[in-house]
Design a protein around this motif. Structure first.
Motif, mmCIF file in Angstrom:
data_model
loop_
_atom_site.group_PDB
_atom_site.id
_atom_site.type_symbol
_atom_site.label_atom_id
_atom_site.label_comp_id
_atom_site.label_asym_id
_atom_site.label_seq_id
_atom_site.Cartn_x
_atom_site.Cartn_y
_atom_site.Cartn_z
ATOM 1 N N MET A 1 0.831 -1.220 0.000
ATOM 2 C CA MET A 1 0.000 0.000 0.000
ATOM 3 C C MET A 1 0.852 1.250 0.000
ATOM 4 O O MET A 1 0.542 2.231 0.670
ATOM 5 N N SER A 2 1.955 1.263 -0.774
ATOM 6 C CA SER A 2 2.838 2.416 -0.658
ATOM 7 C C SER A 2 2.569 3.493 -1.704
ATOM 8 O O SER A 2 3.072 4.593 -1.584
ATOM 9 N N PHE A 3 1.760 3.192 -2.732
ATOM 10 C CA PHE A 3 1.453 4.223 -3.732
ATOM 11 C C PHE A 3 0.022 4.730 -3.538
ATOM 12 O O PHE A 3 -0.873 3.987 -3.143
ATOM 13 N N SER A 4 -0.188 5.989 -3.868
ATOM 14 C CA SER A 4 -1.527 6.572 -3.768
ATOM 15 C C SER A 4 -2.403 6.039 -4.903
ATOM 16 O O SER A 4 -1.902 5.494 -5.884
ATOM 17 N N PRO A 5 -3.742 6.195 -4.773
ATOM 18 C CA PRO A 5 -4.663 5.588 -5.759
ATOM 19 C C PRO A 5 -4.373 5.971 -7.210
ATOM 20 O O PRO A 5 -4.369 5.087 -8.079
ATOM 21 N N LEU A 6 -4.112 7.234 -7.513
ATOM 22 C CA LEU A 6 -3.872 7.633 -8.910
ATOM 23 C C LEU A 6 -2.603 6.999 -9.456
ATOM 24 O O LEU A 6 -2.529 6.665 -10.638
ATOM 25 N N ILE A 7 -1.595 6.831 -8.598
ATOM 26 C CA ILE A 7 -0.344 6.213 -9.050
ATOM 27 C C ILE A 7 -0.553 4.716 -9.255
ATOM 28 O O ILE A 7 -0.093 4.139 -10.243
ATOM 29 N N GLN A 9 -3.342 3.328 -10.080
ATOM 30 C CA GLN A 9 -4.146 3.218 -11.294
ATOM 31 C C GLN A 9 -3.258 3.329 -12.536
ATOM 32 O O GLN A 9 -3.432 2.589 -13.515
ATOM 33 N N LEU A 10 -2.287 4.240 -12.480
ATOM 34 C CA LEU A 10 -1.377 4.414 -13.622
ATOM 35 C C LEU A 10 -0.497 3.178 -13.807
ATOM 36 O O LEU A 10 -0.299 2.706 -14.932
ATOM 37 N N GLN A 26 6.038 0.295 -12.533
ATOM 38 C CA GLN A 26 6.329 1.227 -11.428
ATOM 39 C C GLN A 26 7.391 2.238 -11.839
ATOM 40 O O GLN A 26 7.249 3.444 -11.614
ATOM 41 N N ALA A 29 5.903 4.737 -14.346
ATOM 42 C CA ALA A 29 4.978 5.691 -13.719
ATOM 43 C C ALA A 29 5.752 6.743 -12.932
ATOM 44 O O ALA A 29 5.534 7.952 -13.093
ATOM 45 N N LEU A 30 6.693 6.291 -12.088
ATOM 46 C CA LEU A 30 7.406 7.241 -11.233
ATOM 47 C C LEU A 30 8.351 8.119 -12.044
ATOM 48 O O LEU A 30 8.494 9.310 -11.750
#
Ligand SMILES: [Zn+2]
Ligand SMILES: [Zn+2]
Lengths: 200, 200
Positions: A1-7, A9-10, A26, A29-30
């Motif tokens: 659970m380390s990324f926020s929802p929009l990240i 989703q991406l 990952q 995206a980042l």
């Protein structure tokens, strides 16, 4: 659970790209978020425009947003030669050999076990295209050098033979069992020049 | 000139993704167009929402669209431990070890030759964060095991020492010269449990 929802989703959406797993998605995206937001936005726009706008060429059935693709719209190409391939990527591969005739793009190859017969892959449209054009002296069957690709080429050669047309098959310079689009340009050029009539 | 303008635009845009060259971008574009238009549209939407919506967590500076990231918003985490990393991907890597303290995400590492000093990578904000929180008993410096990462850890340890705080460095179970985010979870877990105070 380390990324926020929009990240998250991406990352999930990037995994729909062929060959992209969780870790690669990952990184993609980042990296976009940290270093290239305008590149990410440009990609979003390009995707939307392509997914909404691209259809199929009226003559050869390859992917294009126009009525005719660049190859069919080019009046300087040789109207006596037709090259039949399994997909749009193969058009790109064959272009690298210097071929400058016309194309017809099937939807893959015959695959009876998957229920894919001549209609499913567009063979009736191919025959209509040949009949309506009326100028093709030779049809080069450049389906993949796989069992299914060979069977598809043989099936089409049979239909063409019934109409008195010459069908040729690209030479086996291409490795058996491979995918046409993975072959280097030189090998494919060789296999084009070494093509020969199909004996039924 | 075998692809239409919208397809060429999509291929070019896909090449902005890290590790994606011309041939891979072509495969991605054509596969989306031929087999997964809804996936392509979903990716476009996810990109737009992320590029427009994602900012930085108020407390740890990692990427998130919310005021606080999932790690900072979680009230069950250990407020006596702070882990300092070089980027958002490292938060993901450290989470895999089972660490459940807090984070601070630098913008990379000190790099004097590139003109990147303490301000450029967010060290003043780190010191403010530590002072305002007031609960951290130990600061784990989990910058990359590279020359620059070591120098950055040493620099921060010096600042913390001046304020009477304990700084620790993750053990060298991680290979020297590597990138933290490429290390497997087991190795990184070992290097976490083997951490020790920095001797100045
Ligand atoms: Zn066409
Ligand atoms: Zn945070």
């Amino acid at each position: 659970m380390s990324f926020s929802p929009l990240i998250r989703q991406l990352i999930d959406a990037l995994r729909t790209l062929p060959g992209v797993g969780q870790k690669t998605a990952q990184r993609m995206a980042l990296q976009l978020l940290e270093r290239d937001r305008s590149g990410g936005s440009r990609l979003a726009l390009a995707l939307t425009q392509a997914m909404d706008g691209v259809g199929h060429c009226r003559l050869c059935r390859t992917l294009t947003e126009d009525d005719l693709c660049p190859q069919c719209a080019d009046v300087r190409r040789d109207d006596t030669l037709l090259c039949v391939v399994e997909g749009p990527m193969d058009v790109y591969a064959v272009e690298q050999t210097g071929y400058r005739g016309r194309y017809f793009v099937l939807k893959g190859h015959l695959s009876p076990l998957d229920g894919l017969g001549p209609e499913a892959i567009g063979i009736p449209q191919l025959m209509t295209r040949i009949a309506e054009q009326g100028t093709f002296a030779e049809v080069i069957l450049a389906t993949n050098p796989t069992v299914e690709g060979e069977a598809t080429a043989h099936y089409i050669a049979q239909l063409l033979s019934n109409k008195g047309l010459i069908a040729s098959r690209i030479a086996h310079g291409v490795p058996l069992g491979g995918e046409l689009e993975l072959v280097d340009g030189g090998t494919l050029a060789h296999s084009f020049s070494g093509r020969r009539p199909i004996t039924l």
